[in-house]
Design a protein around this motif. Structure first.
Motif, PDB file in Angstrom:
ATOM      1  N   VAL A 166     -48.278 -38.590  -4.564  1.00  0.00           N
ATOM      2  CA  VAL A 166     -49.334 -38.334  -5.541  1.00  0.00           C
ATOM      3  C   VAL A 166     -48.966 -37.177  -6.464  1.00  0.00           C
ATOM      4  N   THR A 167     -48.363 -36.140  -5.906  1.00  0.00           N
ATOM      5  CA  THR A 167     -47.981 -34.981  -6.720  1.00  0.00           C
ATOM      6  C   THR A 167     -46.964 -35.376  -7.787  1.00  0.00           C
ATOM      7  N   PHE A 201     -49.301 -43.202 -14.161  1.00  0.00           N
ATOM      8  CA  PHE A 201     -49.568 -42.589 -12.857  1.00  0.00           C
ATOM      9  C   PHE A 201     -49.359 -43.592 -11.726  1.00  0.00           C
ATOM     10  N   PHE A 255     -48.700 -37.402 -10.520  1.00  0.00           N
ATOM     11  CA  PHE A 255     -49.457 -36.559 -11.448  1.00  0.00           C
ATOM     12  C   PHE A 255     -48.517 -35.799 -12.380  1.00  0.00           C
ATOM     13  N   ILE A 265     -47.135 -37.593 -15.500  1.00  0.00           N
ATOM     14  CA  ILE A 265     -47.929 -37.586 -16.736  1.00  0.00           C
ATOM     15  C   ILE A 265     -47.539 -36.374 -17.586  1.00  0.00           C
TER      16      ILE A 265
END
Length: 314
Positions: free
Chosen positions: A285-286, A275, A289, A292
């Motif tokens: 950030v999207t 991450f 995420f 992952i």
């Protein structure tokens, strides 16, 4: 002369974007573009014809025979003496040909491959998939990382091959998946050298849904044992890593539910590092995420495809 070879199947919008990017090449010498429509129901005749006044372009419509055979058809009809094979879902930076030409002048090889990157216009999911397919933290780590590989195996989304090497090897085999790796082995067996040209990268859109990405990686996993069997001595222990990773993750999840958290801690730390690395690379950030999720899909798809091909193929 360089000839771009582009197989196409039901993707007129993609080829429009790719051809437009080729019109922007910052390269003074002539080059040609050969598009092979591989039995498409929704063909790109109008799109391709709109570039006739901007590109030296040949357009062929053939019966459906698969991407490898379509590439061979294009190379057999090309006028150049060095072919550059591209997937239809890529965009080509303006200095691409200049970088290829410079690298081959400094260190000529009869085949090369280039890395891929995510364009700023790509969706968060496409950027996450690109990260999973190129990061040193995943099985994609050797892609485009010159120090991480021995003899580089070019991939068909961004691959160059001389006319001489094509005529000697007869190009791609009839394999549907893994045909580019198969070509690398046959190039080496015939005495041809390959190289990675780090600066000759393309923007690769890849799949735009989780389901299609899983299907793609599953097929990649299925192909590897077939290649190992076809070319004895090429198998490596590292090819087992995705299978071991995903089986271990499933086991760790079961143990966690049973109150035993030691094994899941390893995966937690791994995903946290993944991450943070994606966040630094993509600054989103999207995307971090989603990286992952796409890495789990990549490992699961390849890992399960590998196991099925190893133990359950009839």
């Amino acid at each position: 002369m360089y000839s771009f070879i582009i197989p196409l199947y039901n993707r007129p919008d993609e080829i429009d974007e790719l051809l437009y990017s080729l019109t922007k090449q910052n390269f003074s010498k002539p080059f040609e573009v050969v598009v092979v429509e591989d039995g498409s129901e929704n063909n790109a005749t109008k799109v391709v014809s709109s570039y006739n006044d901007r590109l030296n372009i040949q357009y062929f419509l053939t019966e459906n025979q698969g991407a490898g055979m379509a590439r061979n058809y294009g190379m057999s009809h090309a006028e150049g003496d060095y072919f550059i094979v591209l997937d239809s879902d890529v965009l080509v930076p303006a200095n691409y040909l200049k970088q290829v030409h410079k690298a081959l002048k400094e260190n000529y090889t009869d085949a090369f491959g280039g890395p891929d990157a995510a364009h700023s216009s790509f969706t968060p999911l496409q950027k996450a998939i690109n990260f999973s397919m190129t990061s040193v933290l995943t099985t994609g780590g050797i892609r485009g990382k010159k120090k991480a590989v021995g003899k580089f195996q070019p991939r068909s989304f961004n691959l160059g091959i001389s006319k001489k090497a094509f005529e000697t090897t007869r190009g791609f085999s009839a394999m549907k998946i893994g045909e580019d790796i198969d070509l690398s082995f046959r190039l080496w067996n015939n005495g041809f050298e390959t190289q990675l040209i780090e600066k000759a990268f393309v923007y690769h859109k890849r799949r735009n849904t989780i389901d299609s990405f899983f299907t793609q990686t599953f097929k990649f996993g299925q192909a590897r044992p077939v290649l190992n069997k076809k070319y004895p001595g090429t198998a490596k222990l590292t090819y087992w890593f995705p299978s071991l990773f995903i089986v271990g993750f499933l086991l760790a999840s079961v143990l966690f539910v049973m109150g035993k958290w030691e094994l899941i801690t390893f995966y937690y730390l791994y995903f946290m590092i993944l991450f943070m690395t994606s966040l630094v690379v993509n600054k989103n950030v999207t995307v971090a995420f989603l990286s992952i999720i796409t890495t789990l899909v990549q490992m699961g798809g390849y890992g399960f495809g590998f196991l099925k091909s190893m133990f359950f193929k009839k």
